[in-house]
Design an enzyme around this catalytic site. Structure first.
Site, PDB file in Angstrom:
ATOM      1  CB  SER A   1      -0.963  -0.045   1.196  1.00 45.78           C
ATOM      2  OG  SER A   1      -1.931   0.950   1.105  1.00 45.78           O
TER       3      SER A   1
ATOM      4  CG  ASP B   1       6.965   5.142 -11.429  1.00 45.08           C
ATOM      5  OD1 ASP B   1       7.529   4.097 -11.791  1.00 45.08           O
ATOM      6  OD2 ASP B   1       5.742   5.203 -11.203  1.00 45.08           O
TER       7      ASP B   1
ATOM      8  CE  LYS C   1      -4.817  -2.379   0.936  1.00 48.55           C
ATOM      9  NZ  LYS C   1      -4.932  -0.928   0.690  1.00 48.55           N
TER      10      LYS C   1
END
Length: 553
Positions: free
Chosen positions: A293, A304, A318
């Site tokens: 999460s 990223d 998740k």
């Protein structure tokens, strides 16, 4: 282009048919809802009237609610009024209590940890104490949750606890004043080698971002030039705290995460809104299979933007967002409202709960359906399966003998006895070692205990015997199987020596915790920590570090 009267009438009729069809479908849905609620109500009324035994209305309705929500996903939960406090503690990291962690060891209710500076520590409660009574109530048959509820309460009130302590002939009693307990999201940070800072983040409760920020500022002031952020085993928490933690390392204004769900006005894009602490310091983020999460938002954001290198194993996967909705009688519904998407545009949700097999089971998203995305530098990453590290370190886990010694509480109990036999000699978390002499003392101590266990190999052999018996082959294989079982038993006799290094590591951490609580336990764990060692080597090798962040030719 002009419309003829016939064309206009045709379009109007089609529109009316569509609207009528939509209304019928809408009415059909409402009818289905009303019908099924009526069936549920009348069914309960008949059960309550005619069932042979008395029915507890709260229990049976909660079972029905849980079964209904279970068909959706594991994160959509009903929170009854009596569990609201537990949910609030998870969200805020604060509660009124004495500051202990309890656990059951072979039927004993044992104090597993005492928080530094907490009321329990001040009153004299120690790790290893077996809890016997709370406010005069014997609690031997109570669950850990039930005992925790007795210990928690209004700040400023007192609770009386009676404990059995190693080496004491009689139980000890302590009066502890409940205070506000803050569960630290950053239980440890420090310089672990030369100029490498280490920050352990265990949960994303309120203030997690501020704690990471303060830790890094302090460590940079002490000369840190590289940093390890440890998210291993971190299950997540508050979405906004994942943004705050990411913002420590990335520039203000960059997107961190976006959410998309059924309610369009709830769809949002969240950006870093503060000045970062350092956007250039070399960064290694440790992740594991249980990092989930909010942990994955931070790890994915770092990846990223090519801001740092992820080290460890692929994360949990998740990518679902939950919100709480108020229900009647002070209860609440924690409901999955959206999926989240990290800066590259990918959702890392690994399991497709919206499409189930005919038997109701669910599966992970297959590789063939995963989509390729790219980081800011152009490195290829994928959705639908958690976040994969650039530098993979296999988690080999513990041997069955070590697991059994921990499960049975033998390592825990030996550490407790060691503490009371060596109270005056306080060991240093970094330099303390389990010597061969001390380990032999442990072997002598545990030799009188029952630590028998069945390995996965033995279970496989038992399954083979069942299958061979079913196939009428057992009499042909019996001799070989018996020889194999004998070999395994002989090898198991040597397990305490073969796996001595990992058993020593567990002993060291447990003994250090008696003197230095959580912080010392974490500090002592760095020895033989493969992921931490890999991160240190990577940060000390700038060419390899930079190479992992570049696009492969």
């Amino acid at each position: 282009m002009k419309l003829t009267n016939k064309s206009f009438i045709a379009i109007a009729v089609a529109a009316l048919v569509f609207l009528a069809s939509f209304q019928i479908q809408k009415n059909d849905r409402y009818f289905e809802i009303i019908k099924n609620l009526d069936v549920f109500t009348t069914l309960y009324k008949e059960l309550n009237t005619y069932y042979v035994d008395e029915i507890n209305p709260t229990d049976i309705i909660e079972i029905g609610i849980e079964a209904m929500l279970q068909s959706l996903d594991p994160y959509t939960n009903f929170i009854p009024e009596d569990k609201i406090e537990d949910y609030r503690i998870m969200s805020t990291g604060q509660y009124g209590g004495i500051g202990t962690t309890l656990g059951k060891i072979e039927g004993r209710n044992v104090v597993m940890m005492v928080f530094e500076g907490a009321p329990a520590e001040t009153a004299g409660v120690n790790i290893g104490d077996e809890l016997l009574e709370v406010d005069g109530n014997p609690i031997s048959d109570y669950s850990t949750d039930e005992i925790n509820k007795l210990l928690k309460g209004q700040i400023g009130t007192q609770v009386e606890v009676k404990v059995k302590r190693s080496g004491e002939k009689r139980p000890l009693s302590f009066t502890v004043e409940r205070q506000r307990i803050n569960i630290e999201s950053v239980p440890y940070y420090g310089i672990i080698e030369n100029d490498i800072a280490y920050i352990r983040l265990t949960e994303f409760s309120s203030g997690a971002g501020a704690s990471v920020r303060a830790a890094l500022v302090e460590l940079k002031g002490k000369g840190a030039k590289k940093v390890i952020l440890d998210l291993r085993g971190n299950p997540g928490g508050l979405l906004n705290e994942s943004i705050e933690v990411s913002n420590v390392f990335i520039p203000k204004g960059l997107e961190v995460v976006s959410t998309k769900g059924k309610i369009e006005e709830w769809n949002k894009t969240y950006t870093a809104n503060k000045n970062p602490v350092d956007i250039n310091i070399p960064l290694a983020v440790l992740i594991s299979n249980n990092s989930a999460s909010a942990s994955e938002i931070v790890a994915g954001t770092i990846q990223d933007y090519d801001r740092g290198v992820l080290v460890g194993q692929r994360s949990f996967g998740k990518g679902l967002v939950q919100a709480t909705r108020p229900l009647s009688y002070n209860s609440q519904l924690k409901i999955t409202t959206a999926k989240y998407y990290i800066p590259s545009g990918r959702c890392i949700q690994a399991i497709d709960y919206s499409h189930r097999n005919e038997d109701g089971s669910i599966e992970k998203i297959p590789d063939s359906l995963k989509t390729e995305f790219k980081t800011r530098a152009g490195r290829v990453v994928y959705d639908g399966g958690g976040v994969s590290p650039e530098f993979k370190v296999e988690n080999k886990g513990l041997a069955p003998i070590t697991i059994q010694l921990i499960k049975k509480g033998f390592i825990f109990d030996f550490a407790t006895e060691y503490f009371y036999n060596n109270e005056e000699s306080v060991p240093d978390p970094k330099s303390f070692a389990i010597t061969d002499n001390l380990y032999n003392q442990f072997l002598d101590w545990v030799s009188t205990k029952d630590y028998s266990y069945i390995t996965a190999t033995e279970r496989a052999i038992n399954k083979l015997k069942e299958t061979a018996d079913s196939d009428k082959y057992l009499e042909f294989l019996e001799k070989e199987i018996r020889a194999l079982e004998t070999d395994i038993q002989e090898h198991k006799k040597e397990d305490l020596k073969v796996f001595s290094s990992e058993i020593k590591k567990a002993l060291k951490e447990e003994i250090i915790s008696r003197y230095h609580k959580r912080q010392g336990m974490i500090e002592s764990s760095f020895e033989n920590d493969e992921e931490v060692e890999a991160a240190i080597q990577l940060l000390n090798n700038s060419n390899k570090y930079q190479g992992l962040l570049e696009v492969e030719n």
